[in-house]
Design an enzyme around this catalytic site. Structure first.
Site, PDB file in Angstrom:
ATOM      1  N   TYR A  16      58.883  63.297  51.759  1.00 14.25           N
ATOM      2  CA  TYR A  16      59.225  61.889  51.555  1.00 14.25           C
ATOM      3  C   TYR A  16      59.356  61.193  52.900  1.00 14.25           C
ATOM      4  CZ  TYR A  16      60.089  63.088  46.722  1.00 14.25           C
ATOM      5  OH  TYR A  16      59.937  63.515  45.426  1.00 14.25           O
ATOM      6  N   ASN A  74      56.901  54.141  39.706  1.00 15.79           N
ATOM      7  CA  ASN A  74      55.441  54.046  39.632  1.00 15.79           C
ATOM      8  C   ASN A  74      54.873  55.078  38.665  1.00 15.79           C
ATOM      9  OD1 ASN A  74      52.760  53.231  40.844  1.00 15.79           O
ATOM     10  ND2 ASN A  74      52.758  55.433  41.062  1.00 15.79           N
ATOM     11  N   CYS A 115      51.858  61.675  43.016  1.00 15.95           N
ATOM     12  CA  CYS A 115      53.208  61.776  43.566  1.00 15.95           C
ATOM     13  C   CYS A 115      53.722  63.219  43.529  1.00 15.95           C
ATOM     14  CB  CYS A 115      54.149  60.844  42.818  1.00 15.95           C
ATOM     15  SG  CYS A 115      53.763  60.636  41.091  1.00 15.95           S
ATOM     16  N   HIS A 116      53.019  64.093  42.817  1.00 10.59           N
ATOM     17  CA  HIS A 116      53.467  65.503  42.755  1.00 10.59           C
ATOM     18  C   HIS A 116      53.198  66.213  44.084  1.00 10.59           C
ATOM     19  CE1 HIS A 116      49.225  65.504  41.389  1.00 10.59           C
ATOM     20  NE2 HIS A 116      49.161  66.574  42.170  1.00 10.59           N
ATOM     21  N   GLU A 158      46.589  73.364  42.552  1.00 16.65           N
ATOM     22  CA  GLU A 158      45.787  72.768  43.627  1.00 16.65           C
ATOM     23  C   GLU A 158      45.759  73.644  44.876  1.00 16.65           C
ATOM     24  OE1 GLU A 158      47.114  68.869  44.253  1.00 16.65           O
ATOM     25  OE2 GLU A 158      46.473  68.140  42.304  1.00 16.65           O
TER      26      GLU A 158
END
Length: 84
Positions: free
Chosen positions: A24, A47, A54-55, A81
């Site tokens: 962050y 959002n 955002c993950h 991922e």
DNA sequence: CATTTGACGCCAA
DNA sequence: TTTGGCGCCAAAT
């Protein structure tokens, strides 16, 4: 790019490469305000755009943090991922 | 418009 | 190393 901090943060998060993660704080710095780490979380929370991965945004402590769709889901995505 | 809340981060004890 | 407290910002109430 002088716009709302919100738009900048969303843009930065959208630019995070697959298989990579940003804290962050890193996102806040990239957005122009290193002290807005907290605001970044607030923005992500509000959002719901699927274009915003955002993950891929985690805490600086190495902890995953939170996710509006379930933290477990976020972790699985990162594993999938290759970020983890 | 003022106050509270919170997907955070850093420092001191 | 772990816990507590402070700062900072955006959104919600």
């Amino acid at each position: 790019m002088m716009v709302n901090f919100r738009s900048r943060v969303l843009a930065v998060v959208a630019k995070i490469p697959k298989g990579s993660t940003m804290s962050y704080k890193e996102v806040a710095v990239a957005a122009g305000n290193a002290k807005a780490s907290r605001a970044v979380g607030a923005i992500m929370k509000t959002n719901f755009n699927p274009d915003i991965p955002c993950h891929r945004v985690i805490r600086s402590d190495g902890k995953v943090g939170g996710y509006n769709r379930g933290v477990q889901k976020k972790i699985e995505r990162l594993k999938e991922e290759g970020a983890m």
